[in-house]
Design a protein around this motif. Sequence first.
Motif, PDB file in Angstrom:
ATOM      1  N   ARG A  39      34.014 -70.103   8.739  1.00  0.00           N
ATOM      2  CA  ARG A  39      33.057 -68.856   9.065  1.00  0.00           C
ATOM      3  C   ARG A  39      31.792 -69.457   9.664  1.00  0.00           C
ATOM      4  O   ARG A  39      31.175 -70.554   9.196  1.00  0.00           O
ATOM      5  N   PHE A  40      31.306 -68.735  10.563  1.00  0.00           N
ATOM      6  CA  PHE A  40      29.837 -68.955  10.998  1.00  0.00           C
ATOM      7  C   PHE A  40      29.019 -67.694  11.207  1.00  0.00           C
ATOM      8  O   PHE A  40      29.721 -66.705  11.486  1.00  0.00           O
ATOM      9  N   VAL A  41      27.935 -67.808  10.957  1.00  0.00           N
ATOM     10  CA  VAL A  41      27.219 -66.524  11.068  1.00  0.00           C
ATOM     11  C   VAL A  41      26.152 -66.706  12.491  1.00  0.00           C
ATOM     12  O   VAL A  41      25.793 -67.879  12.901  1.00  0.00           O
ATOM     13  N   GLY A  42      26.107 -65.719  13.067  1.00  0.00           N
ATOM     14  CA  GLY A  42      25.586 -65.640  14.386  1.00  0.00           C
ATOM     15  C   GLY A  42      24.209 -64.578  14.089  1.00  0.00           C
ATOM     16  O   GLY A  42      24.381 -63.397  13.535  1.00  0.00           O
ATOM     17  N   ARG A  43      23.120 -64.735  14.749  1.00  0.00           N
ATOM     18  CA  ARG A  43      21.810 -64.200  14.559  1.00  0.00           C
ATOM     19  C   ARG A  43      21.550 -63.614  16.162  1.00  0.00           C
ATOM     20  O   ARG A  43      21.433 -64.553  16.892  1.00  0.00           O
ATOM     21  N   SER A  44      21.824 -62.379  16.497  1.00  0.00           N
ATOM     22  CA  SER A  44      21.240 -61.874  17.913  1.00  0.00           C
ATOM     23  C   SER A  44      20.328 -60.771  17.851  1.00  0.00           C
ATOM     24  O   SER A  44      19.921 -60.247  17.004  1.00  0.00           O
ATOM     25  N   SER A  45      20.096 -60.561  19.206  1.00  0.00           N
ATOM     26  CA  SER A  45      19.115 -59.598  19.560  1.00  0.00           C
ATOM     27  C   SER A  45      19.316 -59.008  20.929  1.00  0.00           C
ATOM     28  O   SER A  45      19.631 -59.792  21.753  1.00  0.00           O
ATOM     29  N   HIS A  46      19.068 -57.745  21.104  1.00  0.00           N
ATOM     30  CA  HIS A  46      19.287 -57.074  22.429  1.00  0.00           C
ATOM     31  C   HIS A  46      18.130 -56.092  22.451  1.00  0.00           C
ATOM     32  O   HIS A  46      17.864 -55.145  21.429  1.00  0.00           O
ATOM     33  N   GLU A  47      17.663 -55.780  23.552  1.00  0.00           N
ATOM     34  CA  GLU A  47      16.290 -54.797  23.755  1.00  0.00           C
ATOM     35  C   GLU A  47      16.975 -53.491  23.174  1.00  0.00           C
ATOM     36  O   GLU A  47      16.116 -52.766  22.617  1.00  0.00           O
ATOM     37  N   ALA A  48      18.128 -53.033  23.782  1.00  0.00           N
ATOM     38  CA  ALA A  48      18.157 -51.684  23.179  1.00  0.00           C
ATOM     39  C   ALA A  48      18.997 -51.547  21.880  1.00  0.00           C
ATOM     40  O   ALA A  48      19.035 -50.457  21.243  1.00  0.00           O
ATOM     41  N   LEU A  49      19.709 -52.818  21.364  1.00  0.00           N
ATOM     42  CA  LEU A  49      20.489 -52.571  20.242  1.00  0.00           C
ATOM     43  C   LEU A  49      19.598 -53.133  19.100  1.00  0.00           C
ATOM     44  O   LEU A  49      20.189 -52.892  18.102  1.00  0.00           O
ATOM     45  N   GLY A  50      18.547 -53.986  19.247  1.00  0.00           N
ATOM     46  CA  GLY A  50      17.615 -54.421  18.205  1.00  0.00           C
ATOM     47  C   GLY A  50      18.347 -55.711  17.784  1.00  0.00           C
ATOM     48  O   GLY A  50      19.063 -56.241  18.568  1.00  0.00           O
ATOM     49  N   ASP A  51      17.913 -56.263  16.626  1.00  0.00           N
ATOM     50  CA  ASP A  51      18.355 -57.525  16.080  1.00  0.00           C
ATOM     51  C   ASP A  51      19.460 -57.357  14.911  1.00  0.00           C
ATOM     52  O   ASP A  51      19.376 -56.285  14.209  1.00  0.00           O
ATOM     53  N   TRP A  52      20.503 -58.350  14.808  1.00  0.00           N
ATOM     54  CA  TRP A  52      21.535 -58.021  13.788  1.00  0.00           C
ATOM     55  C   TRP A  52      22.169 -59.370  13.753  1.00  0.00           C
ATOM     56  O   TRP A  52      21.861 -60.510  14.329  1.00  0.00           O
ATOM     57  N   GLU A  53      22.974 -59.557  12.676  1.00  0.00           N
ATOM     58  CA  GLU A  53      23.554 -60.619  12.123  1.00  0.00           C
ATOM     59  C   GLU A  53      25.074 -60.298  11.761  1.00  0.00           C
ATOM     60  O   GLU A  53      25.367 -59.409  11.077  1.00  0.00           O
ATOM     61  N   THR A  54      26.007 -61.362  12.206  1.00  0.00           N
ATOM     62  CA  THR A  54      27.283 -61.110  11.938  1.00  0.00           C
ATOM     63  C   THR A  54      28.018 -62.338  11.330  1.00  0.00           C
ATOM     64  O   THR A  54      27.430 -63.368  11.712  1.00  0.00           O
ATOM     65  N   THR A  55      28.786 -62.183  10.722  1.00  0.00           N
ATOM     66  CA  THR A  55      29.873 -63.465  10.317  1.00  0.00           C
ATOM     67  C   THR A  55      31.055 -63.289  10.810  1.00  0.00           C
ATOM     68  O   THR A  55      31.754 -62.274  11.160  1.00  0.00           O
ATOM     69  N   SER A  56      31.398 -64.520  11.691  1.00  0.00           N
ATOM     70  CA  SER A  56      32.594 -64.462  12.387  1.00  0.00           C
ATOM     71  C   SER A  56      33.620 -65.468  11.645  1.00  0.00           C
ATOM     72  O   SER A  56      33.183 -66.399  11.009  1.00  0.00           O
ATOM     73  N   HIS A  57      34.822 -65.261  11.765  1.00  0.00           N
ATOM     74  CA  HIS A  57      36.148 -65.970  11.288  1.00  0.00           C
ATOM     75  C   HIS A  57      36.687 -66.575  12.262  1.00  0.00           C
ATOM     76  O   HIS A  57      37.402 -65.812  13.055  1.00  0.00           O
ATOM     77  N   VAL A  58      36.974 -67.866  12.355  1.00  0.00           N
ATOM     78  CA  VAL A  58      37.912 -68.486  13.316  1.00  0.00           C
ATOM     79  C   VAL A  58      39.149 -68.171  13.029  1.00  0.00           C
ATOM     80  O   VAL A  58      39.829 -68.366  11.828  1.00  0.00           O
ATOM     81  N   ILE A  59      39.947 -67.597  13.973  1.00  0.00           N
ATOM     82  CA  ILE A  59      41.400 -67.037  13.731  1.00  0.00           C
ATOM     83  C   ILE A  59      42.365 -67.912  14.522  1.00  0.00           C
ATOM     84  O   ILE A  59      43.233 -67.796  14.540  1.00  0.00           O
ATOM     85  N   GLU A  60      41.860 -68.611  15.686  1.00  0.00           N
ATOM     86  CA  GLU A  60      42.751 -69.480  16.344  1.00  0.00           C
ATOM     87  C   GLU A  60      42.211 -70.884  16.740  1.00  0.00           C
ATOM     88  O   GLU A  60      40.877 -70.908  16.863  1.00  0.00           O
ATOM     89  N   TYR A  61      42.532 -71.823  16.470  1.00  0.00           N
ATOM     90  CA  TYR A  61      42.043 -73.203  16.852  1.00  0.00           C
ATOM     91  C   TYR A  61      43.107 -74.096  17.148  1.00  0.00           C
ATOM     92  O   TYR A  61      43.911 -74.697  16.097  1.00  0.00           O
ATOM     93  N   GLU A  62      43.514 -74.533  18.257  1.00  0.00           N
ATOM     94  CA  GLU A  62      44.354 -75.431  18.648  1.00  0.00           C
ATOM     95  C   GLU A  62      43.350 -76.552  19.620  1.00  0.00           C
ATOM     96  O   GLU A  62      43.030 -75.953  20.725  1.00  0.00           O
ATOM     97  N   PRO A  63      43.174 -77.631  19.218  1.00  0.00           N
ATOM     98  CA  PRO A  63      42.307 -78.526  19.882  1.00  0.00           C
ATOM     99  C   PRO A  63      42.640 -78.843  21.597  1.00  0.00           C
ATOM    100  O   PRO A  63      43.741 -78.839  21.709  1.00  0.00           O
ATOM    101  N   CYS A  64      41.632 -78.548  22.177  1.00  0.00           N
ATOM    102  CA  CYS A  64      41.763 -78.730  23.682  1.00  0.00           C
ATOM    103  C   CYS A  64      42.269 -77.742  24.301  1.00  0.00           C
ATOM    104  O   CYS A  64      42.747 -77.671  25.593  1.00  0.00           O
ATOM    105  N   ARG A  65      42.630 -76.595  23.736  1.00  0.00           N
ATOM    106  CA  ARG A  65      43.401 -75.545  24.292  1.00  0.00           C
ATOM    107  C   ARG A  65      42.661 -74.081  23.852  1.00  0.00           C
ATOM    108  O   ARG A  65      42.478 -73.306  24.679  1.00  0.00           O
ATOM    109  N   THR A  66      42.575 -73.603  22.617  1.00  0.00           N
ATOM    110  CA  THR A  66      42.186 -72.358  22.200  1.00  0.00           C
ATOM    111  C   THR A  66      41.348 -72.360  21.104  1.00  0.00           C
ATOM    112  O   THR A  66      41.464 -73.103  19.879  1.00  0.00           O
TER     113      THR A  66
END
Length: 169
Positions: free
Chosen positions: A61-88
């Motif tokens: 898992r990783f956390v991302g912090r983002s900002s958008h003029e119309a949407l404001g600031d937010w933080e999300t946690t993402s979960h790696v669901i596919e990991y195939e080296p050099c492919r996906t």
Amino acid sequence: MEWTGARYADRPTVEVRTRIAAPPERVWALVTDVGLMPSLSSELREVEWLDGAAGPAVGARFVGRSSHEALGDWETTSHVIEYEPCRTFAWAVSDVDNPSAVWRFTLAPAGGGTELTQWMQLGPGRSGLSFAIDRMPEKEQKIVFVRLREFEQAMTNTLAALKKLAEDA
């Protein structure tokens, strides 16, 4: 005139691709470096791995912090669901079973280089866009269309930056 674009519940997607004159291994090192991504994005400000993870693997898992003029600031946690080296490399945002978005990089060898594809899907889980739609349900299709175009432009810019980094290395 009635707007006839996609609705959020349709799980609309965007996909962009580019050819890179660099081997998949070099491109892979860039696309899986989540710490690099904020420097390539107009919205993403910061990313950090969680739970002691040092890099991608299914379930990490990783956390991302983002900002958008119309949407404001937010933080999300993402979960790696596919990991195939050099492919996906793919991740679900917020909830694996009901994500607010799914993002994916796909690499394929192409003529001595790499074809890199970035794909994303909105929904089905609620996101910041859902709140805008709640406030203006009559404009849902236009809101979704505009956001998809923003993502398409941002993804095009990201792939161009990755191409330059990989080819200049």
